[in-house]
Write a protein that holds these residues in place. Structure first.
Motif, PDB file in Angstrom:
ATOM      1  N   GLU A 249       0.813  -1.218   0.000  1.00  0.00           N
ATOM      2  CA  GLU A 249       0.000   0.000   0.000  1.00  0.00           C
ATOM      3  C   GLU A 249       0.844   1.265   0.000  1.00  0.00           C
ATOM      4  O   GLU A 249       0.353   2.338  -0.361  1.00  0.00           O
ATOM      5  CB  GLU A 249      -0.933   0.009   1.212  1.00  0.00           C
ATOM      6  CG  GLU A 249      -2.044  -1.022   1.161  1.00  0.00           C
ATOM      7  CD  GLU A 249      -1.576  -2.426   1.576  1.00  0.00           C
ATOM      8  OE1 GLU A 249      -0.390  -2.574   1.960  1.00  0.00           O
ATOM      9  OE2 GLU A 249      -2.401  -3.353   1.517  1.00  0.00           O
TER      10      GLU A 249
ATOM     11  N   TYR B 233      -6.981   3.373 -13.733  1.00  0.00           N
ATOM     12  CA  TYR B 233      -7.548   3.738 -12.437  1.00  0.00           C
ATOM     13  C   TYR B 233      -8.203   5.119 -12.471  1.00  0.00           C
ATOM     14  O   TYR B 233      -9.421   5.240 -12.404  1.00  0.00           O
ATOM     15  CB  TYR B 233      -6.459   3.709 -11.362  1.00  0.00           C
ATOM     16  CG  TYR B 233      -5.965   2.337 -10.990  1.00  0.00           C
ATOM     17  CD1 TYR B 233      -6.657   1.187 -11.358  1.00  0.00           C
ATOM     18  CD2 TYR B 233      -4.798   2.182 -10.249  1.00  0.00           C
ATOM     19  CE1 TYR B 233      -6.197  -0.069 -11.002  1.00  0.00           C
ATOM     20  CE2 TYR B 233      -4.334   0.925  -9.894  1.00  0.00           C
ATOM     21  CZ  TYR B 233      -5.036  -0.192 -10.273  1.00  0.00           C
ATOM     22  OH  TYR B 233      -4.579  -1.428  -9.926  1.00  0.00           O
TER      23      TYR B 233
ATOM     24  N   GLN C 282     -15.230   8.052  -5.763  1.00  0.00           N
ATOM     25  CA  GLN C 282     -13.916   7.448  -5.533  1.00  0.00           C
ATOM     26  C   GLN C 282     -12.814   8.499  -5.544  1.00  0.00           C
ATOM     27  O   GLN C 282     -11.889   8.449  -4.729  1.00  0.00           O
ATOM     28  CB  GLN C 282     -13.643   6.378  -6.589  1.00  0.00           C
ATOM     29  CG  GLN C 282     -14.438   5.101  -6.409  1.00  0.00           C
ATOM     30  CD  GLN C 282     -14.215   4.126  -7.546  1.00  0.00           C
ATOM     31  OE1 GLN C 282     -14.297   4.480  -8.726  1.00  0.00           O
ATOM     32  NE2 GLN C 282     -13.905   2.882  -7.200  1.00  0.00           N
TER      33      GLN C 282
ATOM     34  N   GLU D 159     -10.315   1.406  -2.277  1.00  0.00           N
ATOM     35  CA  GLU D 159     -10.199  -0.037  -2.420  1.00  0.00           C
ATOM     36  C   GLU D 159     -10.872  -0.478  -3.713  1.00  0.00           C
ATOM     37  O   GLU D 159     -11.971  -0.033  -4.039  1.00  0.00           O
ATOM     38  CB  GLU D 159     -10.833  -0.759  -1.228  1.00  0.00           C
ATOM     39  CG  GLU D 159     -10.023  -0.633   0.044  1.00  0.00           C
ATOM     40  CD  GLU D 159     -10.406  -1.675   1.084  1.00  0.00           C
ATOM     41  OE1 GLU D 159     -11.469  -2.304   0.927  1.00  0.00           O
ATOM     42  OE2 GLU D 159      -9.637  -1.838   2.044  1.00  0.00           O
ATOM     43  N   LEU D 160     -10.170  -1.346  -4.439  1.00  0.00           N
ATOM     44  CA  LEU D 160     -10.678  -1.822  -5.717  1.00  0.00           C
ATOM     45  C   LEU D 160     -10.774  -3.341  -5.713  1.00  0.00           C
ATOM     46  O   LEU D 160      -9.885  -4.029  -5.186  1.00  0.00           O
ATOM     47  CB  LEU D 160      -9.750  -1.396  -6.857  1.00  0.00           C
ATOM     48  CG  LEU D 160      -9.607   0.106  -7.125  1.00  0.00           C
ATOM     49  CD1 LEU D 160      -8.676   0.326  -8.312  1.00  0.00           C
ATOM     50  CD2 LEU D 160     -10.961   0.733  -7.392  1.00  0.00           C
ATOM     51  N   PRO D 161     -11.812  -3.886  -6.326  1.00  0.00           N
ATOM     52  CA  PRO D 161     -11.895  -5.347  -6.489  1.00  0.00           C
ATOM     53  C   PRO D 161     -11.004  -5.789  -7.648  1.00  0.00           C
ATOM     54  O   PRO D 161     -10.538  -4.967  -8.443  1.00  0.00           O
ATOM     55  CB  PRO D 161     -13.368  -5.566  -6.822  1.00  0.00           C
ATOM     56  CG  PRO D 161     -13.770  -4.309  -7.540  1.00  0.00           C
ATOM     57  CD  PRO D 161     -12.992  -3.199  -6.868  1.00  0.00           C
ATOM     58  N   SER D 162     -10.753  -7.060  -7.743  1.00  0.00           N
ATOM     59  CA  SER D 162      -9.942  -7.606  -8.832  1.00  0.00           C
ATOM     60  C   SER D 162     -10.478  -8.964  -9.235  1.00  0.00           C
ATOM     61  O   SER D 162     -10.920  -9.745  -8.393  1.00  0.00           O
ATOM     62  CB  SER D 162      -8.478  -7.741  -8.394  1.00  0.00           C
ATOM     63  OG  SER D 162      -7.735  -8.469  -9.355  1.00  0.00           O
ATOM     64  N   ASP D 163     -10.428  -9.247 -10.539  1.00  0.00           N
ATOM     65  CA  ASP D 163     -10.818 -10.569 -11.020  1.00  0.00           C
ATOM     66  C   ASP D 163      -9.745 -11.610 -10.727  1.00  0.00           C
ATOM     67  O   ASP D 163      -9.991 -12.810 -10.846  1.00  0.00           O
ATOM     68  CB  ASP D 163     -11.053 -10.534 -12.536  1.00  0.00           C
ATOM     69  CG  ASP D 163     -12.305  -9.743 -12.908  1.00  0.00           C
ATOM     70  OD1 ASP D 163     -13.158  -9.541 -12.020  1.00  0.00           O
ATOM     71  OD2 ASP D 163     -12.414  -9.334 -14.078  1.00  0.00           O
TER      72      ASP D 163
ATOM     73  N   GLU E  95      -7.342 -10.704  -4.356  1.00  0.00           N
ATOM     74  CA  GLU E  95      -8.213 -10.081  -3.379  1.00  0.00           C
ATOM     75  C   GLU E  95      -8.269  -8.568  -3.635  1.00  0.00           C
ATOM     76  O   GLU E  95      -7.395  -8.013  -4.299  1.00  0.00           O
ATOM     77  CB  GLU E  95      -7.701 -10.364  -1.968  1.00  0.00           C
ATOM     78  CG  GLU E  95      -6.425  -9.643  -1.569  1.00  0.00           C
ATOM     79  CD  GLU E  95      -5.159 -10.335  -2.053  1.00  0.00           C
ATOM     80  OE1 GLU E  95      -4.054  -9.820  -1.732  1.00  0.00           O
ATOM     81  OE2 GLU E  95      -5.266 -11.361  -2.756  1.00  0.00           O
ATOM     82  N   PRO E  96      -9.299  -7.898  -3.125  1.00  0.00           N
ATOM     83  CA  PRO E  96      -9.348  -6.437  -3.279  1.00  0.00           C
ATOM     84  C   PRO E  96      -8.075  -5.788  -2.730  1.00  0.00           C
ATOM     85  O   PRO E  96      -7.430  -6.310  -1.814  1.00  0.00           O
ATOM     86  CB  PRO E  96     -10.569  -6.041  -2.439  1.00  0.00           C
ATOM     87  CG  PRO E  96     -11.418  -7.260  -2.400  1.00  0.00           C
ATOM     88  CD  PRO E  96     -10.448  -8.420  -2.382  1.00  0.00           C
ATOM     89  N   TYR E  97      -7.711  -4.674  -3.303  1.00  0.00           N
ATOM     90  CA  TYR E  97      -6.485  -4.010  -2.845  1.00  0.00           C
ATOM     91  C   TYR E  97      -6.664  -2.504  -2.859  1.00  0.00           C
ATOM     92  O   TYR E  97      -7.559  -1.971  -3.521  1.00  0.00           O
ATOM     93  CB  TYR E  97      -5.286  -4.418  -3.702  1.00  0.00           C
ATOM     94  CG  TYR E  97      -5.457  -4.178  -5.185  1.00  0.00           C
ATOM     95  CD1 TYR E  97      -5.024  -2.996  -5.771  1.00  0.00           C
ATOM     96  CD2 TYR E  97      -6.026  -5.142  -6.004  1.00  0.00           C
ATOM     97  CE1 TYR E  97      -5.169  -2.774  -7.135  1.00  0.00           C
ATOM     98  CE2 TYR E  97      -6.173  -4.936  -7.361  1.00  0.00           C
ATOM     99  CZ  TYR E  97      -5.745  -3.748  -7.917  1.00  0.00           C
ATOM    100  OH  TYR E  97      -5.902  -3.536  -9.265  1.00  0.00           O
ATOM    101  N   ARG E  98      -5.812  -1.839  -2.106  1.00  0.00           N
ATOM    102  CA  ARG E  98      -5.887  -0.390  -1.985  1.00  0.00           C
ATOM    103  C   ARG E  98      -5.024   0.285  -3.040  1.00  0.00           C
ATOM    104  O   ARG E  98      -3.875  -0.092  -3.259  1.00  0.00           O
ATOM    105  CB  ARG E  98      -5.418   0.051  -0.601  1.00  0.00           C
ATOM    106  CG  ARG E  98      -6.390  -0.294   0.521  1.00  0.00           C
ATOM    107  CD  ARG E  98      -5.914   0.260   1.858  1.00  0.00           C
ATOM    108  NE  ARG E  98      -6.907   0.055   2.901  1.00  0.00           N
ATOM    109  CZ  ARG E  98      -6.788   0.524   4.131  1.00  0.00           C
ATOM    110  NH1 ARG E  98      -5.707   1.228   4.468  1.00  0.00           N
ATOM    111  NH2 ARG E  98      -7.742   0.305   5.034  1.00  0.00           N
TER     112      ARG E  98
END
Length: 250
Positions: free
Chosen positions: A72, A135, A143, A154-158, A161-164
């Motif tokens: 982060e 982004y 956002q 925080e963003l989701p990802s395919d 795990e979600p990350y900042r």
């Protein structure tokens, strides 16, 4: 498996790496965002390099894998410094960066910083300038306001795990964009891109192809391949792209 070795970078970071001696040029794998050097592509290419006696290097950026720091708190410029540190300390002579996703951006930054060291570049789902064009350009007003107020979103990802995403990552990314100014690449470049990639679009690959100045640049689109680009045929295509730079036809 050999134990991980660590390099103390000029910036005081402890960078984890695995280095395989062999004939040059050095093949240097540059991983993606939040990936590490234990990923399928990195370890497969290491085994491929060992089998042929090819010099090979894989490593973790700071905030990734076994290296020091928190993800982060990192940014594109930090990981560029990490890349320069390991290349300068652990390789000599010509190199072939193989950059995956964010690592493709890192490969282009490395090529811009050290063109005299580059034998050629291979990218896999390269994501140049994604902090700005992926982004920031797609953040909602809410956002963007949260980023300014809290310092992160925080963003989701395919794919993980979600990350900042931090405000610093966005601002620092603007200092390292490669698709706004001339991008001379005076060596062979081989770009691989899956058409089913939900993280990096074919439009990004075509934009890079159109933007760069290069006499020997090829883009291969692979139908139905996703962002991982890690099944048997895809791994074989990465090997072939490196071989094409090592031993050009004709």
């Amino acid at each position: 498996m050999p134990a991980t070795t660590f390099l103390d970078s000029p910036q005081g970071r402890k960078l984890a790496y695995h280095r395989t001696e062999g004939q040059g040029p050095w093949v240097v794998f540059l991983g993606g965002l939040k990936s590490d050097m234990e990923g399928t592509k990195a370890t497969h290419l290491e085994a491929w390099a060992k089998a042929r006696g090819q010099a090979f290097l894989r490593f973790d950026y700071s905030g990734h894998g076994e290296s020091s720091g928190l993800f982060e708190e990192g940014a594109i410029g930090d990981w560029h410094e990490d890349t320069l540190a390991v290349v300068e300390a652990l390789t000599d002579g010509p190199i072939i960066p193989v950059g995956s996703s964010m690592g493709g951006w890192q490969a282009l930054l490395l090529a811009r910083a050290k063109p005299e060291r580059i034998k050629g570049v291979v990218t896999v789902a390269a994501a140049p300038d994604f902090t700005e064009d992926g982004y920031w350009a797609n953040f909602s007003p809410i956002q963007k306001a949260r980023l300014r107020a809290d310092g992160y979103v925080e963003l989701p990802s395919d794919y993980m795990e979600p990350y900042r995403v931090s405000k610093r990552m966005i601002l620092d990314g603007r200092d390292h964009l490669v698709l706004r100014d001339p991008l001379p690449l005076p060596f062979p470049v081989r770009c691989l891109q899956g058409t089913a990639d939900s993280a990096v679009s074919t439009a990004t690959a075509l934009r890079l192809l159109d933007h760069a100045t290069c006499d020997d640049m090829r883009l291969t689109l692979v139908k139905d391949a996703d962002h991982r680009f890690s099944d048997g045929p895809c791994l074989g295509m990465i090997e072939a792209a490196i071989e094409d730079i090592l031993h050009p036809a004709g």
